[in-house]
Design a protein around this motif. Structure first.
Motif, short mmCIF file in Angstrom:
data_model
loop_
_atom_site.label_atom_id
_atom_site.label_comp_id
_atom_site.label_asym_id
_atom_site.label_seq_id
_atom_site.Cartn_x
_atom_site.Cartn_y
_atom_site.Cartn_z
N TYR A 206 2.61 -1.82 -4.59
CA TYR A 206 1.92 -2.22 -3.36
C TYR A 206 1.27 -1.00 -2.69
O TYR A 206 0.07 -1.03 -2.36
CB TYR A 206 2.92 -2.87 -2.42
CG TYR A 206 2.39 -3.18 -1.05
CD1 TYR A 206 1.57 -4.28 -0.83
CD2 TYR A 206 2.74 -2.38 0.05
CE1 TYR A 206 1.09 -4.57 0.45
CE2 TYR A 206 2.27 -2.66 1.31
CZ TYR A 206 1.44 -3.76 1.51
OH TYR A 206 0.96 -4.03 2.77
N TYR A 207 2.03 0.05 -2.51
CA TYR A 207 1.49 1.23 -1.82
C TYR A 207 0.52 2.00 -2.72
O TYR A 207 -0.45 2.60 -2.22
CB TYR A 207 2.62 2.13 -1.32
CG TYR A 207 3.35 1.52 -0.16
CD1 TYR A 207 2.72 1.34 1.07
CD2 TYR A 207 4.67 1.08 -0.28
CE1 TYR A 207 3.38 0.76 2.14
CE2 TYR A 207 5.34 0.50 0.79
CZ TYR A 207 4.68 0.34 2.00
OH TYR A 207 5.33 -0.25 3.06
N ALA A 208 0.75 1.98 -4.02
CA ALA A 208 -0.19 2.63 -4.93
C ALA A 208 -1.54 1.93 -4.88
O ALA A 208 -2.60 2.58 -4.91
CB ALA A 208 0.37 2.61 -6.36
N LEU A 209 -1.52 0.60 -4.82
CA LEU A 209 -2.77 -0.15 -4.74
C LEU A 209 -3.50 0.16 -3.44
O LEU A 209 -4.73 0.32 -3.43
CB LEU A 209 -2.48 -1.65 -4.83
CG LEU A 209 -3.70 -2.58 -4.81
CD1 LEU A 209 -4.58 -2.34 -6.05
CD2 LEU A 209 -3.26 -4.04 -4.75
N LYS A 210 -2.78 0.25 -2.34
CA LYS A 210 -3.39 0.62 -1.07
C LYS A 210 -4.03 2.00 -1.14
O LYS A 210 -5.09 2.24 -0.57
CB LYS A 210 -2.33 0.62 0.04
CG LYS A 210 -1.76 -0.74 0.40
CD LYS A 210 -2.74 -1.56 1.19
CE LYS A 210 -2.12 -2.85 1.69
NZ LYS A 210 -3.11 -3.71 2.37
#
Length: 260
Positions: A206-210
């Motif tokens: 999730y945070y990598a995609l952001k």
């Protein structure tokens, strides 16, 4: 009134079939019942199964096929009657529900299974938790996020530390397009089990995609530094538990990201 009329029709069918089959044995009735059922002659099948139950009340198959036939003609009275008779004869709910599920799916009427579960839930509310477990399994299997979320929330309200229900809720929210809501449940899972691999991987992704997707990164108030730290923390923890090439590659991408 509608259910009463259907019930009267079913009773009439039973008496009619009974008069025609007084000399038949159980096996012959079973063959006839299966023929009626396969041709979707629900009332006739129901009448034959009733006779079979009267003769051998300990056999479970006539009960669950009667229930499916009852669902197909909207006969809730018969469905509840079959439920209560199985309870009287010591037939387990698991065996009954499994039979209804198997037959409903086999004839391409999967919703008949859910409809019966919902009827039982409303008629015998003391069984709600057990019924909800069956419904949750059904809605998850059918990839129905709206009903999955509804039932899982009911179950989680009763057992708030249940990681299985939290994970099901998270996945359902993702399917429903609400990824931000899903992260809340994944974080709740980690508050209980800090080494939960699925939650670590989901949050790391999730945070990598952001961080790595310009479109997503503009939709968060977190800085690039914060996104990097969060993504790396969750992904490193996941990698230490279960090293995979995918996680290693994602960590490498994050390390080489130089937008800040």
């Amino acid at each position: 009134m509608k259910n009463f009329i259907i019930y009267i029709i079913a009773i009439f069918a039973i008496f009619t079939v009974s008069a025609e089959t007084k000399t038949e044995n159980y096996e012959t009735r079973s063959i006839r019942a299966e023929r009626y059922f396969s041709y979707k002659e629900w009332s006739s099948a129901l009448a034959m199964y009733q006779l079979m139950i009267d003769e051998q009340p300990g056999e479970v198959e006539p009960y669950y096929k009667s229930i499916v036939a009852g669902v197909m003609i909207g006969d809730t009275i018969t469905q509840i009657d079959m439920l209560e008779r199985t309870q009287q004869h010591g037939i387990s709910l698991e065996e009954l529900f499994d039979g209804v599920r198997s037959v409903s799916f086999a004839i391409g009427e999967a919703q008949a299974y859910a409809n019966f579960l919902l009827l039982v839930k409303s008629h015998q509310p003391w069984l709600n938790r057990g019924i909800n477990i069956y419904l949750l399994d059904y809605y998850s299997f059918r990839n129905d996020p709206e009903n999955t979320i509804k039932i899982a929330e009911e179950l989680l309200a009763q057992t708030p530390d249940n990681i299985e229900y939290m994970e099901i809720l998270a996945k359902a929210h993702i399917t429903d397009g609400n990824i931000d809501k899903a992260t809340i449940y994944y974080k709740s899972i980690l508050a209980i089990d800090s080494n939960n691999y699925n939650a670590l991987l989901a949050l790391g992704n999730y945070y990598a995609l952001k961080l790595l997707s310009p479109n997503d990164s503009t939709q968060t108030s977190l800085s690039q530094e914060d996104l990097t730290a969060l993504a790396q923390t969750y992904l490193y923890d996941a990698y230490n538990l279960h090293p995979t090439p995918y996680v290693a590659q994602l960590l490498s991408k994050i390390s080489s990201h130089t937008t800040f």
